[in-house]
Design an enzyme around this catalytic site. Structure first.
Site, short mmCIF file in Angstrom:
data_model
loop_
_atom_site.label_atom_id
_atom_site.label_comp_id
_atom_site.label_asym_id
_atom_site.label_seq_id
_atom_site.Cartn_x
_atom_site.Cartn_y
_atom_site.Cartn_z
N THR A 157 0.81 -1.21 0.00
CA THR A 157 0.00 0.00 0.00
C THR A 157 0.85 1.27 0.00
O THR A 157 0.48 2.27 -0.61
CB THR A 157 -0.93 -0.02 1.24
OG1 THR A 157 -1.77 -1.16 1.14
CG2 THR A 157 -1.80 1.21 1.32
N SER A 180 1.79 -7.39 -0.70
CA SER A 180 2.52 -8.35 0.13
C SER A 180 1.89 -9.74 0.24
O SER A 180 2.59 -10.69 0.58
CB SER A 180 2.87 -7.77 1.50
OG SER A 180 1.77 -7.72 2.34
N THR A 227 1.80 -4.29 4.34
CA THR A 227 1.69 -4.60 5.77
C THR A 227 1.14 -6.01 6.05
O THR A 227 1.36 -6.54 7.13
CB THR A 227 0.80 -3.57 6.49
OG1 THR A 227 -0.46 -3.53 5.84
CG2 THR A 227 1.44 -2.21 6.50
N ASP A 228 0.43 -6.59 5.07
CA ASP A 228 -0.21 -7.89 5.35
C ASP A 228 0.79 -8.96 5.77
O ASP A 228 0.51 -9.76 6.67
CB ASP A 228 -0.97 -8.38 4.10
CG ASP A 228 -2.20 -7.56 3.80
OD1 ASP A 228 -2.53 -6.65 4.59
OD2 ASP A 228 -2.85 -7.81 2.75
N1 ASP Z 1 -2.65 -5.58 0.98
C1 ASP Z 1 -1.61 -4.63 1.15
C2 ASP Z 1 -0.27 -5.36 1.11
O1 ASP Z 1 0.04 -6.01 2.07
C3 ASP Z 1 -1.76 -3.96 2.44
C4 ASP Z 1 -0.64 -3.05 2.80
O2 ASP Z 1 0.31 -2.87 2.10
O3 ASP Z 1 -0.76 -2.48 3.86
O4 ASP Z 1 0.44 -5.21 0.17
#
Ligand code: ASP
Length: 321
Positions: free
Chosen positions: A13, A55, A88-89
């Site tokens: 993200t 991610s 973050t995932d």
């Molecule tokens: N779905 C996104 C990822 O993990 C969420 C994020 O980046 O916070 O790439």
């Protein structure tokens, strides 16, 4: 002389933007790359878009690429610090793999964002600035991989994503963050009792599975795993480390097939212990040969088991958990 810092972008993200339809997606042009000169820090920055993936698309091969790039940056290019931007995932998993696999005193800080680059209240740039400050701090040396989000610093070993959308999503259950980033200072107030490294070359044994326990769990999944000769299994057990009797025949099949079984708790806080002496209770599970952990989550225990299974170990596997 200004410290030399390498920023490795991997996607997520923090590198995405919101479209007119309100949906968030990656683009070929990472908005972070152009935004770097808005940041306030004394470092000489270099950046590379190593990957550009959400991610959930991260693989063990990506971890290998990251590890090798960082080793080269530290050993051959004399970087003083490394910053990784990541979705973050699965950020905590990449962080913990690198934490175990890298053997460097150079600070490695990993960060991400909960809101993409053009959303109201976007947190990417401030998180990146904080991660840069952490990677520049002499006090961050010899601390393994540090997760820097929302003004907090967390050890990779215990940190976890706790909220689907809130910017304060990353928390370290039981212990709390190990440090804070203020406007211009990095302050630590906790250390791990042990920083572990394993000299991993390649992950060849990769089939380590994670299973969660629940009321009246049966043996179906565990038997399948035993039959298919996976390399190891982590079970997120109940409470202090207990399992329903209905799944015990599956556990036995795994152990009979010499497949290592590691137990964590599905509870958010605390550690597993072999205190209960009843059918499926921790005492009996440990006696059977199940390995108990101290505070690792299921996904972290899986990574540790992966790393250990790809080592020649001097001691029995259980001694490393
Ligand atoms: N779905 C996104 C990822 O993990 C969420 C994020 O980046 O916070 O790439």
């Amino acid at each position: 002389m200004a410290k030399k810092l390498l920023i490795l972008h991997t996607g997520g993200t923090i590198s995405m933007s919101e479209g007119e339809d309100g949906k968030v997606s990656p683009s070929d042009k990472n908005p972070l790359v152009a935004a770097l000169d808005k940041l306030n820090h004394p470092a000489k920055l270099y950046q590379e878009s190593l990957l550009n993936v959400p991610s959930p698309h991260i693989t063990l091969d990506h971890w290998q690429i990251l590890k090798e790039r960082i080793e080269h940056a530290v050993q051959a290019e004399q970087f003083d610090g490394i910053v990784i931007t990541h979705g973050t995932d699965t950020l905590e998993e990449t962080a913990y793999f690198l934490d175990l696999a890298l053997n460097t005193k150079v600070p490695v800080a990993i960060t991400g964002a909960m809101r993409s680059s053009n959303e109201l209240g976007a947190d990417g740039l401030i998180n990146l600035q904080s991660a840069i400050l952490v990677a520049l701090s002499d006090e961050s040396q010899n601390k393994g991989v540090l997760v820097v989000m929302n003004d907090e610093i967390h050890h990779a070993k215990f940190v976890t994503k706790t909220h689907t959308t809130n910017v304060a999503t990353f928390q370290t259950p039981t212990f709390g963050p190990c440090g804070l980033v203020t406007k211009n200072q990095v302050i630590y107030f906790q250390h791990l009792s042990q920083y572990e490294h394993f000299p991993i070359e390649r992950l060849t044994k990769r089939n380590v599975q994670l299973v969660k326990a629940y009321v009246e769990m049966d043996s179906f999944l565990l038997e399948q795993l035993a039959q298919h000769q996976c390399d190891g299994v982590v079970i997120e057990a109940l409470g202090a480390g207990n399992l329903p009797p209905s799944c015990l025949s599956g556990v036995k099949k795994l152990l009979d097939a010499n497949i290592p079984v590691v137990l964590v708790s599905r509870a958010f806080n605390g550690i597993t212990q072999d205190v209960y002496d009843y059918l499926g209770g921790g005492k009996q599970l440990k006696q059977q040969g199940i390995i108990f952990t101290k505070g690792l989550s299921g996904q972290k225990a899986r990574i540790k088991l992966l790393v250990l299974l790809n080592q020649s170990l001097a001691q029995p596997l259980a001694n490393y958990f």
